[in-house]
Design an enzyme around this catalytic site. Structure first.
Site, PDB file in Angstrom:
ATOM      1  CE  LYS A 246      -1.803   1.363   4.163  1.00  0.00           C
ATOM      2  NZ  LYS A 246      -1.595   2.691   4.336  1.00  0.00           N
ATOM      3  CG  ASN A 247       2.096   2.689   3.464  1.00  0.00           C
ATOM      4  OD1 ASN A 247       0.986   3.106   3.278  1.00  0.00           O
ATOM      5  ND2 ASN A 247       2.488   2.400   4.798  1.00  0.00           N
TER       6      ASN A 247
ATOM      7  NE  ARG B 271       0.805  11.493   7.229  1.00  0.00           N
ATOM      8  CZ  ARG B 271       0.968  12.726   7.755  1.00  0.00           C
ATOM      9  NH1 ARG B 271       0.076  13.364   8.237  1.00  0.00           N
ATOM     10  NH2 ARG B 271       2.296  13.041   8.030  1.00  0.00           N
TER      11      ARG B 271
ATOM     12  CG  ASP C 217      -3.840   5.234  10.282  1.00  0.00           C
ATOM     13  OD1 ASP C 217      -2.923   4.899   9.993  1.00  0.00           O
ATOM     14  OD2 ASP C 217      -5.157   5.085   9.808  1.00  0.00           O
TER      15      ASP C 217
ATOM     16  CG  ASP D 254       2.740   0.846  10.017  1.00  0.00           C
ATOM     17  OD1 ASP D 254       1.716   1.270   9.942  1.00  0.00           O
ATOM     18  OD2 ASP D 254       3.802   1.530  10.083  1.00  0.00           O
TER      19      ASP D 254
HETATM   20  N1  EPU Z   1       6.032  13.793  11.503  1.00  0.00           N
HETATM   21  C1  EPU Z   1       6.393  15.251  12.003  1.00  0.00           C
HETATM   22  N2  EPU Z   1       6.317  16.087  10.933  1.00  0.00           N
HETATM   23  C2  EPU Z   1       6.146  15.872   9.470  1.00  0.00           C
HETATM   24  C3  EPU Z   1       6.143  14.375   9.148  1.00  0.00           C
HETATM   25  C4  EPU Z   1       6.006  13.548  10.098  1.00  0.00           C
HETATM   26  O1  EPU Z   1       6.268  15.401  13.147  1.00  0.00           O
HETATM   27  O2  EPU Z   1       6.203  16.779   8.884  1.00  0.00           O
HETATM   28  C5  EPU Z   1       6.247  12.786  12.524  1.00  0.00           C
HETATM   29  C6  EPU Z   1       4.864  11.906  12.752  1.00  0.00           C
HETATM   30  O3  EPU Z   1       3.958  12.682  13.277  1.00  0.00           O
HETATM   31  C7  EPU Z   1       5.323  10.682  13.244  1.00  0.00           C
HETATM   32  C8  EPU Z   1       6.900  10.643  12.737  1.00  0.00           C
HETATM   33  O4  EPU Z   1       7.372  11.883  12.000  1.00  0.00           O
HETATM   34  O5  EPU Z   1       5.579  11.005  14.852  1.00  0.00           O
HETATM   35  C9  EPU Z   1       6.756   9.633  11.566  1.00  0.00           C
HETATM   36  O6  EPU Z   1       5.907   9.838  10.540  1.00  0.00           O
HETATM   37  P1  EPU Z   1       6.431   9.546   9.058  1.00  0.00           P
HETATM   38  O7  EPU Z   1       6.309  11.101   8.131  1.00  0.00           O
HETATM   39  O8  EPU Z   1       7.733   8.876   8.716  1.00  0.00           O
HETATM   40  O9  EPU Z   1       5.213   8.780   8.662  1.00  0.00           O
HETATM   41  P2  EPU Z   1       4.161   8.865   7.160  1.00  0.00           P
HETATM   42  O10 EPU Z   1       4.927   9.320   6.146  1.00  0.00           O
HETATM   43  O11 EPU Z   1       2.993   9.817   7.585  1.00  0.00           O
HETATM   44  C10 EPU Z   1       4.335   6.437   6.699  1.00  0.00           C
HETATM   45  C11 EPU Z   1       3.365   5.440   6.409  1.00  0.00           C
HETATM   46  C12 EPU Z   1       2.599   4.875   7.889  1.00  0.00           C
HETATM   47  C13 EPU Z   1       3.757   4.231   8.566  1.00  0.00           C
HETATM   48  C14 EPU Z   1       4.939   5.277   8.896  1.00  0.00           C
HETATM   49  C15 EPU Z   1       6.153   5.018   9.544  1.00  0.00           C
HETATM   50  C16 EPU Z   1       2.033   5.991   4.573  1.00  0.00           C
HETATM   51  C17 EPU Z   1       1.084   6.435   3.839  1.00  0.00           C
HETATM   52  N3  EPU Z   1       1.925   5.946   5.679  1.00  0.00           N
HETATM   53  O12 EPU Z   1       3.602   7.297   7.273  1.00  0.00           O
HETATM   54  O13 EPU Z   1       1.747   3.888   7.450  1.00  0.00           O
HETATM   55  O14 EPU Z   1       3.501   4.066  10.103  1.00  0.00           O
HETATM   56  O15 EPU Z   1       5.146   5.856   7.635  1.00  0.00           O
HETATM   57  O16 EPU Z   1       6.696   4.158   8.905  1.00  0.00           O
HETATM   58  O17 EPU Z   1       3.149   5.524   3.819  1.00  0.00           O
HETATM   59  C18 EPU Z   1      -0.114   2.576   7.772  1.00  0.00           C
HETATM   60  O18 EPU Z   1      -0.054   2.082   6.654  1.00  0.00           O
HETATM   61  O19 EPU Z   1      -1.167   2.073   8.492  1.00  0.00           O
HETATM   62  C19 EPU Z   1       0.636   3.645   8.190  1.00  0.00           C
HETATM   63  C20 EPU Z   1       0.150   4.576   9.154  1.00  0.00           C
END
Ligand code: EPU
Length: 437
Positions: free
Chosen positions: A26-27, A95, A119, A308
């Site tokens: 998915k991601n 996102r 989420d 995850d």
């Molecule tokens: N964060 C910030 N500021 C930002 C971006 C992120 O503070 O501008 C923080 C977040 O709040 C979090 C941490 O940094 O505490 C990590 O967030 P990250 O940006 O790495 O996550 P994401 O890109 O929003 C993706 C996956 C998530 C997965 C995370 C970590 C997608 C669509 N989502 O999220 O997957 O948990 O990386 O690997 O790729 C899921 O598939 O259910 C899911 C939540």
């Protein structure tokens, strides 16, 4: 008229056995779809998972002007022209829109995307995305419900150091800089397998992206990108879910297309608690080798134990002898789902202390981000409300382990990330029925 609820009716207690094939990640799929917007040529995505989140991403692309044809798990997408620069109401549930912002700036120099939902796992800010785009030249203002961005003279390269290796901010920076003028150096980047898959796609499109040591990624902007054909990597989160399911139910499952390279930390953790696996050419077998025992784990960015993975693993740990401890260092609020597990008979406490040794952004902030699991506990079926995707799969696994019948509400959260999960689990012997109440 009464509201109709879609639910899973589950009867647990069976050892699940057989083969289950992984869907595409998915991601990776959603990001690669967004990358296709960077060219006016046709792009072909194979092994594309047909789930809630990818449907949202497809809808976003359609609204922006993409022509899309889908045959089974292959998506043909072409965006000859961006017809709209504004994403309106599809943003609250995932996102993807924020990632489209950089791509729109790159292609048509303006974009407007909604403020984010995602989420129910904490506030999930996008400050790093916004900062990165500003460094690349964007002017961004926050409206009541959206981010509005312009880059009158086009994006240019820049030097960006992320304060944390965010997956999304890394993808944002890479996608926004492949067509920018000049060189971009991104430090403290995330290097998850899904990001590497995205980089491979961008390379196929004509981008120049160097993967350096110590989380440094350097992008040299090019003039134009072309179409691509790409087979999306298998979903490692599905792999972990099914491996946990095999061992928690004391069954034996062959997870077809599971990729050892993407699961190294998980496989080590599994063996430490008494799970076993055999790596084959086209997948991995999982089963229980001995009495399960507790373990200490800390979630981390790749190549660490992924955030995850902790939810299905916690269910598994409710079946292990002794005390297990999980320190969640990626999200501040990702243990809400344990309440429902406790209702089923689990013994899980969540505390705000950092129960581990990794540097943690949530230290002394009062977030309940460490869990203590005392096991083994007998689980009993009950009625469950699913708050988010990964919580949902943990709940589903728990109901399959539990004695008796369960009703799972909120299954659209599970459908966001797991393709036809009920049908695939039935093939392993699970007693699960999709129903409406
Ligand atoms: N964060 C910030 N500021 C930002 C971006 C992120 O503070 O501008 C923080 C977040 O709040 C979090 C941490 O940094 O505490 C990590 O967030 P990250 O940006 O790495 O996550 P994401 O890109 O929003 C993706 C996956 C998530 C997965 C995370 C970590 C997608 C669509 N989502 O999220 O997957 O948990 O990386 O690997 O790729 C899921 O598939 O259910 C899911 C939540």
């Amino acid at each position: 008229m009464q509201n109709v609820k879609n639910v899973f009716l589950v009867e647990g207690g069976q050892a699940l056995k057989g083969e289950i094939k992984l869907a595409g990640a998915k991601n990776a799929a959603t990001k690669i779809l967004v990358a296709s917007l960077l060219t006016d040529e046709e792009c072909i995505l194979e092994n594309f998972p047909r789930i809630g989140d990818t449907e949202i991403a497809l809808e976003i692309c359609r609204n922006l002007g993409s022509q899309i044809k889908i045959e089974g798990n292959t998506v043909y997408i072409q965006t000859p022209k961006i017809l709209s620069t504004k994403i309106t109401n599809l943003g609250r549930r995932n996102r993807i829109p924020i990632l489209v912002l950089g791509v729109l700036l790159s292609r048509v120099r303006e974009g407007e995307v909604p403020l984010l939902g995602g989420d129910k796992i904490g506030p999930r800010p996008v400050d790093m995305h916004i900062e990165a785009l500003k460094t690349l030249g964007a002017q961004i203002t926050i409206q009541e419900n959206s981010y509005l961005a312009f880059v009158p003279n086009g994006l240019h390269g820049g030097e960006i150091t992320l304060k944390y290796p965010s997956v999304g901010a890394t993808e944002q920076t890479i996608m926004a800089s492949v067509l920018a003028s000049g060189k971009t150096v991104l430090r403290n980047a995330a290097v998850e397998p899904e990001i590497i898959d995205l980089i491979k796609v961008l390379q196929k499109m004509g981008a120049i992206i160097e993967l350096g040591t110590n989380r440094v990624i350097t992008i040299y902007g090019v003039e134009k990108l072309r179409g691509f054909k790409h087979q999306i990597i298998s979903d490692r989160n599905e792999a972990v879910s099914f491996a946990s399911l095999a061992i928690a139910t004391n069954g034996k499952i062959f997870v077809k297309d599971a990729n050892q390279e993407h699961l190294i930390t998980f496989l080590n953790s599994l063996r430490r608690i008494g799970g076993e696996y055999e790596v084959e050419k086209d997948g991995i077998w999982f089963w229980r080798a001995r009495k399960l025992t507790g373990v200490k784990i800390e979630t981390d960015t790749h190549p660490g134990f992924m955030t995850d993975w902790q939810q299905p693993f916690v269910v598994l740990l409710t079946q292990a002898h002794g005390v297990s401890v999980i320190h969640e260092t990626v999200y501040e609020d990702r243990f809400g789902y344990t309440k429902e597990l406790n209702k089923m008979g689990a013994d899980i406490k969540v505390v705000s202390e950092c129960l581990g040794s990794l540097a943690c952004r949530f230290k002394d902030k009062g977030f309940l981000h460490s869990a203590i699991i005392d096991g083994p506990t007998h689980l009993y079926g009950t009625e469950i409300n699913v708050p988010d995707l990964r919580a949902g799969i943990a709940h589903l696994i728990a109901t399959l382990v539990a004695e008796g019948k369960s009703v799972i509400n909120g299954i659209e959260e599970i459908d966001r990330g797991y393709e036809k999960i009920d049908e695939r689990l039935k093939a392993l012997g699970a007693k699960i029925q999709r129903s409406t109440l």
